[in-house]
Design a protein around this motif. Structure first.
Motif, PDB file in Angstrom:
ATOM      1  N   GLY A 175       0.210  -1.039   0.166  1.00  0.00           N
ATOM      2  CA  GLY A 175       0.530  -0.097  -0.578  1.00  0.00           C
ATOM      3  C   GLY A 175       1.238   0.936  -0.116  1.00  0.00           C
ATOM      4  O   GLY A 175       0.430   1.899   0.332  1.00  0.00           O
ATOM      5  N   ALA A 176       2.204   1.350   0.298  1.00  0.00           N
ATOM      6  CA  ALA A 176       2.870   2.004  -0.207  1.00  0.00           C
ATOM      7  C   ALA A 176       3.477   2.635  -1.427  1.00  0.00           C
ATOM      8  O   ALA A 176       4.221   3.900  -1.076  1.00  0.00           O
ATOM      9  N   ILE A 177       2.977   1.702  -2.608  1.00  0.00           N
ATOM     10  CA  ILE A 177       3.648   2.511  -3.332  1.00  0.00           C
ATOM     11  C   ILE A 177       2.751   2.929  -4.214  1.00  0.00           C
ATOM     12  O   ILE A 177       1.487   2.641  -4.811  1.00  0.00           O
ATOM     13  N   ILE A 178       3.443   4.664  -5.018  1.00  0.00           N
ATOM     14  CA  ILE A 178       1.919   4.929  -6.432  1.00  0.00           C
ATOM     15  C   ILE A 178       2.365   4.074  -7.069  1.00  0.00           C
ATOM     16  O   ILE A 178       3.563   4.002  -7.651  1.00  0.00           O
ATOM     17  N   ARG A 179       1.595   3.293  -7.866  1.00  0.00           N
ATOM     18  CA  ARG A 179       1.708   2.245  -9.163  1.00  0.00           C
ATOM     19  C   ARG A 179       1.748   3.687 -10.922  1.00  0.00           C
ATOM     20  O   ARG A 179       0.845   4.822 -10.531  1.00  0.00           O
ATOM     21  N   VAL A 180       2.219   2.913 -11.510  1.00  0.00           N
ATOM     22  CA  VAL A 180       2.993   4.148 -12.910  1.00  0.00           C
ATOM     23  C   VAL A 180       3.093   2.991 -13.591  1.00  0.00           C
ATOM     24  O   VAL A 180       3.364   2.212 -13.534  1.00  0.00           O
ATOM     25  N   SER A 181       2.058   3.062 -14.988  1.00  0.00           N
ATOM     26  CA  SER A 181       2.944   2.281 -16.124  1.00  0.00           C
ATOM     27  C   SER A 181       4.221   2.757 -17.288  1.00  0.00           C
ATOM     28  O   SER A 181       4.400   3.718 -16.768  1.00  0.00           O
ATOM     29  N   ILE A 182       4.232   1.522 -17.547  1.00  0.00           N
ATOM     30  CA  ILE A 182       5.066   1.806 -18.743  1.00  0.00           C
ATOM     31  C   ILE A 182       5.177   2.526 -19.335  1.00  0.00           C
ATOM     32  O   ILE A 182       6.354   2.910 -20.264  1.00  0.00           O
ATOM     33  N   GLY A 183       3.860   2.399 -19.872  1.00  0.00           N
ATOM     34  CA  GLY A 183       3.434   3.761 -21.212  1.00  0.00           C
ATOM     35  C   GLY A 183       4.010   4.866 -20.673  1.00  0.00           C
ATOM     36  O   GLY A 183       4.505   5.753 -21.682  1.00  0.00           O
ATOM     37  N   GLU A 184       3.915   5.374 -19.682  1.00  0.00           N
ATOM     38  CA  GLU A 184       3.720   6.627 -18.676  1.00  0.00           C
ATOM     39  C   GLU A 184       5.044   7.320 -19.150  1.00  0.00           C
ATOM     40  O   GLU A 184       5.580   8.015 -19.088  1.00  0.00           O
ATOM     41  N   ILE A 185       6.240   6.585 -17.768  1.00  0.00           N
ATOM     42  CA  ILE A 185       7.036   6.494 -18.028  1.00  0.00           C
ATOM     43  C   ILE A 185       7.942   6.563 -19.676  1.00  0.00           C
ATOM     44  O   ILE A 185       9.189   7.157 -19.432  1.00  0.00           O
ATOM     45  N   ALA A 186       7.860   5.794 -20.465  1.00  0.00           N
ATOM     46  CA  ALA A 186       7.977   5.558 -21.852  1.00  0.00           C
ATOM     47  C   ALA A 186       8.330   6.851 -22.114  1.00  0.00           C
ATOM     48  O   ALA A 186       9.094   6.794 -23.390  1.00  0.00           O
ATOM     49  N   SER A 187       7.358   7.277 -22.556  1.00  0.00           N
ATOM     50  CA  SER A 187       6.895   8.410 -23.078  1.00  0.00           C
ATOM     51  C   SER A 187       7.589   9.587 -22.315  1.00  0.00           C
ATOM     52  O   SER A 187       8.258   9.910 -23.383  1.00  0.00           O
ATOM     53  N   THR A 188       8.059   8.969 -21.614  1.00  0.00           N
ATOM     54  CA  THR A 188       8.676  10.624 -20.639  1.00  0.00           C
ATOM     55  C   THR A 188      10.265  10.730 -21.596  1.00  0.00           C
ATOM     56  O   THR A 188      11.148  11.710 -21.827  1.00  0.00           O
ATOM     57  N   VAL A 189      10.671   9.324 -21.096  1.00  0.00           N
ATOM     58  CA  VAL A 189      12.077   9.051 -21.475  1.00  0.00           C
ATOM     59  C   VAL A 189      12.651   9.063 -23.049  1.00  0.00           C
ATOM     60  O   VAL A 189      13.225   9.736 -23.180  1.00  0.00           O
ATOM     61  N   LEU A 190      11.213   8.640 -23.983  1.00  0.00           N
ATOM     62  CA  LEU A 190      11.199   9.312 -25.242  1.00  0.00           C
ATOM     63  C   LEU A 190      11.723  10.565 -25.563  1.00  0.00           C
ATOM     64  O   LEU A 190      12.220  10.790 -25.851  1.00  0.00           O
ATOM     65  N   ALA A 303      13.982  14.602 -14.437  1.00  0.00           N
ATOM     66  CA  ALA A 303      12.788  14.072 -15.697  1.00  0.00           C
ATOM     67  C   ALA A 303      11.392  13.352 -15.555  1.00  0.00           C
ATOM     68  O   ALA A 303      10.767  13.671 -15.794  1.00  0.00           O
ATOM     69  N   VAL A 304      12.071  12.186 -15.479  1.00  0.00           N
ATOM     70  CA  VAL A 304      11.147  11.064 -15.172  1.00  0.00           C
ATOM     71  C   VAL A 304       9.794  11.795 -13.560  1.00  0.00           C
ATOM     72  O   VAL A 304       8.742  11.964 -13.825  1.00  0.00           O
ATOM     73  N   ALA A 305      10.771  12.101 -12.571  1.00  0.00           N
ATOM     74  CA  ALA A 305       9.846  12.292 -11.517  1.00  0.00           C
ATOM     75  C   ALA A 305       8.904  13.564 -11.738  1.00  0.00           C
ATOM     76  O   ALA A 305       7.890  12.695 -11.204  1.00  0.00           O
ATOM     77  N   VAL A 306       9.140  14.329 -12.097  1.00  0.00           N
ATOM     78  CA  VAL A 306       8.546  15.995 -12.727  1.00  0.00           C
ATOM     79  C   VAL A 306       7.713  15.528 -13.592  1.00  0.00           C
ATOM     80  O   VAL A 306       5.948  15.816 -13.110  1.00  0.00           O
ATOM     81  N   SER A 307       7.668  14.739 -15.079  1.00  0.00           N
ATOM     82  CA  SER A 307       6.703  14.679 -15.792  1.00  0.00           C
ATOM     83  C   SER A 307       5.634  13.707 -15.230  1.00  0.00           C
ATOM     84  O   SER A 307       4.331  13.503 -15.321  1.00  0.00           O
ATOM     85  N   VAL A 308       6.191  12.203 -14.470  1.00  0.00           N
ATOM     86  CA  VAL A 308       5.031  11.300 -14.209  1.00  0.00           C
ATOM     87  C   VAL A 308       4.237  11.536 -12.680  1.00  0.00           C
ATOM     88  O   VAL A 308       3.160  11.428 -12.705  1.00  0.00           O
ATOM     89  N   PHE A 309       5.009  12.020 -12.276  1.00  0.00           N
ATOM     90  CA  PHE A 309       4.753  12.422 -10.178  1.00  0.00           C
ATOM     91  C   PHE A 309       4.544  14.088 -10.033  1.00  0.00           C
ATOM     92  O   PHE A 309       3.679  13.983  -8.965  1.00  0.00           O
ATOM     93  N   GLY A 310       4.134  15.014 -10.477  1.00  0.00           N
ATOM     94  CA  GLY A 310       3.994  16.288  -9.985  1.00  0.00           C
ATOM     95  C   GLY A 310       5.661  16.926  -9.669  1.00  0.00           C
ATOM     96  O   GLY A 310       6.599  16.310  -8.985  1.00  0.00           O
ATOM     97  N   ILE A 311       5.678  17.790 -10.118  1.00  0.00           N
ATOM     98  CA  ILE A 311       6.669  18.845  -9.532  1.00  0.00           C
ATOM     99  C   ILE A 311       6.784  18.807  -8.290  1.00  0.00           C
ATOM    100  O   ILE A 311       8.005  19.176  -7.472  1.00  0.00           O
TER     101      ILE A 311
END
Length: 355
Positions: A175-190, A303-311
């Motif tokens: 219950g402690a982990i924020i779930r994030v999809s591969i697609g969200e991170i992949a688009s950010t990395v790209l 970059a990934v942290a800001v894009s996926v989880f917010g500033i």
């Protein structure tokens, strides 16, 4: 350490101090003048902050333009050394940072995720500076940086999903982990890594052809490299001024996030240095492999942290602590490497890396 510092540019020499001062100024401005957050929000496109996105990509562009991509095949010549680097960078390193994060930050799930993201981002930037100061093998370091950059484009999103979403429940952190999809991170990395990589390759190909390799590396790159620390400081300023009222309440969190980073950098450097030396590797290559394994690409993690989880997330906050720790610790490790060269390697090892 004073000798190493003198070889750095004025900005890089005192980068840790500049980071602290920039953080403090940003927090102070955001705390005493809250409307500054509205000013930055005016430059948003959807959920993306344009100033931060620009700063993050500018951070990564100069080191990627510096890489000698044509020398990438050279790192395959020494299969054992390549395997050591791959294992340390893509298996041991992520696991070590993951374990440190869940052990030291079990009550801070968002910061834990940020630390893990930094551990997954293999170094493609400042390691070239550390390698040069430590008298490492330039070609090997450049090859490993290029190799890691390409690996990150294809693997970072998969690794992030595994280490953030799949593995934590196995350690009782369901219950402690924020779930994030591969697609969200992949688009950010790209976007954040793919664009700087493409820009770096194009810059190198065009300018080397027009002006020559000597001019490119001796004249153009030193000037271009000043962009990275300036862009880093600008990005940190924007991030911290956006939430100054909250950050003033979190001074101890900086220390808590810094601890796993410091332990990680030291452990990875010494273990890799020892392993390479045991293999009979000459000093220049040993130093390059150890420093590559013992540092990280905090720009990509930010970059990934800001894009996926917010500033304003704790995830982004934890990633920003990365450069605060990496600069002083790696400067120290450079000096350690130089001392180990004198003590454990023959004098001709300094030139063995070129053979």
């Amino acid at each position: 350490m004073a000798g190493v510092r003198k070889q750095l540019s004025f900005v890089n020499r005192f980068l840790t101090m500049w980071i602290f001062l920039t953080m403090a100024f940003g927090v102070l401005l955001g705390y005493v003048y809250p409307p500054v957050a509205g000013f930055w929000d005016a430059f948003k496109s959807g959920t993306t902050s344009i100033p931060i996105a620009a700063g993050l990509m500018l951070m990564m562009y100069p080191p990627l333009a510096k890489v000698r991509y044509e020398e990438l095949p050279a790192i395959f010549r020494n299969v054992r050394l390549l395997l050591l680097s791959l294992v340390q960078n893509w298996i041991i390193g992520p696991l070590v940072m993951f374990l440190l994060a869940i052990l030291l930050l079990p009550d801070k799930p968002d910061m834990m995720v940020g630390v893990i993201l930094v551990g997954l981002a293999r170094c493609i930037a400042m390691v070239l500076v550390w390698n040069d100061l430590a008298k490492g093998d330039t070609e090997l370091a450049a090859g490993l940086v290029a190799f890691n950059a390409l690996f990150q484009v294809f693997l970072y999103s998969i690794y992030a999903y595994i280490f953030i979403t799949v593995l934590p429940p196995l350690f009782g952190l369901n219950g402690a982990i924020i779930r994030v999809s591969i697609g969200e991170i992949a688009s950010t990395v790209l976007v954040y890594l793919g664009i700087p990589v493409a820009a770096g390759i194009i810059t190198r190909l065009v300018l080397v052809k027009l002006k020559g390799e000597e001019w490119y590396h001796n004249e153009f790159i030193p000037k271009l490299s000043t962009i990275t620390p300036v862009a880093l400081l600008f990005t940190i300023f924007v991030m911290f001024s956006l939430k100054g009222d909250v950050i003033v309440q979190l001074p101890l969190d900086v220390i808590r996030a810094a601890l796993p980073y410091a332990v990680y950098f030291a452990v990875m450097f010494f273990v890799t240095f020892y392993a390479a030396r045991r293999m009979g590797t000459p000093y220049p290559k040993t130093a390059s492999v150890a420093l590559t394994a013992g540092s990280n690409d905090f720009e990509l993690a930010i970059a990934v942290a800001v894009s996926v989880f917010g500033i304003n997330s704790g995830v982004a906050f934890a990633t920003v602590v990365g450069p605060l720790v990496e600069v002083p610790v790696l400067i120290g490790l450079v000096n350690v490497a130089l001392r180990l060269r004198t003590r454990y390697f023959a004098p001709d090892d300094e030139f063995a890396g070129a053979r």
